[in-house]
Structures are given as C-alpha cells and as structure tokens.
Design a protein around this motif. Structure first.
Motif, PDB file in Angstrom:
ATOM      1  N   ILE A 146      -1.833   2.492  -7.525  1.00  0.00           N
ATOM      2  CA  ILE A 146      -1.324   1.303  -6.837  1.00  0.00           C
ATOM      3  C   ILE A 146      -0.145   0.750  -7.638  1.00  0.00           C
ATOM      4  CG2 ILE A 146      -3.017  -0.187  -7.999  1.00  0.00           C
ATOM      5  CD1 ILE A 146      -2.979  -2.000  -5.518  1.00  0.00           C
ATOM      6  N   ILE A 152      -0.893  -7.756  -2.310  1.00  0.00           N
ATOM      7  CA  ILE A 152      -2.357  -7.695  -2.193  1.00  0.00           C
ATOM      8  C   ILE A 152      -2.863  -9.052  -1.698  1.00  0.00           C
ATOM      9  CG2 ILE A 152      -4.525  -7.240  -3.414  1.00  0.00           C
ATOM     10  CD1 ILE A 152      -2.840  -5.795  -5.565  1.00  0.00           C
ATOM     11  N   TYR A 188      -5.224  -0.234   3.423  1.00  0.00           N
ATOM     12  CA  TYR A 188      -4.150   0.074   2.478  1.00  0.00           C
ATOM     13  C   TYR A 188      -3.023   0.804   3.185  1.00  0.00           C
ATOM     14  CZ  TYR A 188      -5.598   4.992   2.353  1.00  0.00           C
ATOM     15  OH  TYR A 188      -5.884   6.295   2.686  1.00  0.00           O
ATOM     16  N   ILE A 196      -0.013   3.101  -3.503  1.00  0.00           N
ATOM     17  CA  ILE A 196      -0.349   1.976  -2.619  1.00  0.00           C
ATOM     18  C   ILE A 196       0.644   0.846  -2.840  1.00  0.00           C
ATOM     19  CG2 ILE A 196      -2.057   0.182  -2.100  1.00  0.00           C
ATOM     20  CD1 ILE A 196      -4.266   2.162  -2.846  1.00  0.00           C
ATOM     21  N   THR A 198       0.659  -1.799  -0.264  1.00  0.00           N
ATOM     22  CA  THR A 198       0.038  -2.927   0.450  1.00  0.00           C
ATOM     23  C   THR A 198      -1.474  -2.716   0.462  1.00  0.00           C
ATOM     24  OG1 THR A 198       1.968  -3.127   1.901  1.00  0.00           O
ATOM     25  CG2 THR A 198      -0.037  -4.250   2.589  1.00  0.00           C
ATOM     26  N   LEU A 199      -2.206  -3.790   0.119  1.00  0.00           N
ATOM     27  CA  LEU A 199      -3.667  -3.701   0.054  1.00  0.00           C
ATOM     28  C   LEU A 199      -4.242  -5.044   0.520  1.00  0.00           C
ATOM     29  CD1 LEU A 199      -5.963  -1.757  -0.894  1.00  0.00           C
ATOM     30  CD2 LEU A 199      -5.929  -2.998  -3.077  1.00  0.00           C
TER      31      LEU A 199
END
Length: 206
Positions: A146, A152, A188, A196, A198-199
C-alpha cells in the motif's frame, strides 16, 4: 119478545167481549215469549244444557331474546401479518474483485505490506452495511503493498461510530499491530505497479 131479544143481544155482546179479552191475553203472552224467550227465563241468560263459551286463551309470553354476544366474542381475532420474505441470495457468491479482509501489517521489504485474504459475500452470519451480507474470507493469506500516501477511510471498530473518516497509512498500520487478525472488510483499488492507492473500510453491524 122485545125483552127476550134484548137479553139475547146482551148475552151475545158479553160473549164477544169475553172472546176479545181472551184473544188479547193470548196475544200479550205471545209477545212476551218472542221478546224474552220462555216464561220465567231471564233475558240474556244461557239456557241450561247449552255449551259454555270456551275460556279465553292467555296471550303467550314473549320469549326472552338471547343476550347479544359481546364485540370481543363476535369480532374474530386478528391474525398476525406474516413478515415479507427476505430477498434471496446465494449462500456464497463469487469471489469479490474489489474487497479484501484485512488481517495484519508487515514492513518487510522496506514498504507497507498488508496481509489480507480475498473472499466473497454470503447471506449467512452478521450483515454488512454495504451489501446487507457478510464478507467471508477464503483461501490463503497473501500480501498487497500500500502506498504511504494512499487515501484511506476507516469506521468502527478502528474509529468510533459508523461514519467514515480519513486516516493515514501510518495510523492504519499502528491499529493493525495493536489489533491483529480482525478480518475487517475493505474495498481497495490498485494503482501503478500493483500498489494500493485507495482503501475504504466497509462498516459491519456489531
């Protein structure tokens, strides 16, 4: 001769008067019988031996009406309305391509790596707010790197309440160190190089 004739006339007149008197008496008795019936009888009296008038029948007593049943007895009990059937869904759907269960964090290789499991949505168990189902992890654990600057968002239990709030990658990894293996579902998105970028945590009903 004249005297004899006068006597005869007198006797004849007397006889005629006697006959008239008898006729008059007979006529009076006939009138009494026709008006009052037999001699010595009382007008309007029932002659002896005649059938007496039947006794007047007593009026029937009206039957008492049965008491009306109360409203509670006549009104049928309301039946409970059955709940509408829940929408059907597969016991376990196909594997999700954008959802993972987040277990732990490892800094191996000098980068942030999230240890996760892929899985699928199912009707069993607790309900997730996003899908109305539960995300069930399947298969083996794997890791996905990530970005340190990834966008997030987190909800409960990482933060208090169901509302989503932004957190940093450092804040997320610190929470995972303190609370490993919670298998929280996240959506995700992979950016350049399979990292990653975007989470977003999916709120799950407690």
């Amino acid at each position: 001769m004249r005297a004899v004739r006068s006597r005869r006339r007198a006797h004849g007149a007397l006889a005629a008067l006697t006959v008239c008197g008898m006729l008059a008496l007979t006529g009076c008795q006939g009138d009494g019988e026709s008006a009052g019936g037999a001699p010595g009888s009382t007008p309007g009296a029932t002659p002896p031996g005649s059938p007496s008038a039947p006794p007047t029948a007593a009026a029937p007593t009206p039957a008492k009406s049965a008491p009306k049943p109360s409203a509670s007895a006549t009104t049928p009990a309301k039946k409970p309305v059955p709940s509408p059937p829940k929408p059907s869904c597969a016991s376990v759907g196909p594997e999700s391509t954008d959802t993972i269960a987040l277990y732990r964090y490892t800094p191996e290789g000098g980068s942030y790596n999230l240890i996760v499991k892929h899985g699928a949505w199912t009707c069993d168990g607790a309900k997730g707010a996003a899908h109305g189902e539960t995300f069930v992890p399947m298969g083996e654990e794997t890791y996905i790197p990530i970005a340190e600057t990834a966008k997030i968002t987190a909800t409960a239990p990482i933060l208090s309440g169901p509302s989503s709030h932004p957190v940093t990658t450092h804040e997320l990894t610190e929470w995972l160190v303190a609370h490993p293996n919670r298998a929280l579902p996240f959506k995700y998105h992979l950016g350049a190089g399979g990292v990653i970028d975007t989470l977003d945590e999916i709120y799950v009903l407690p």
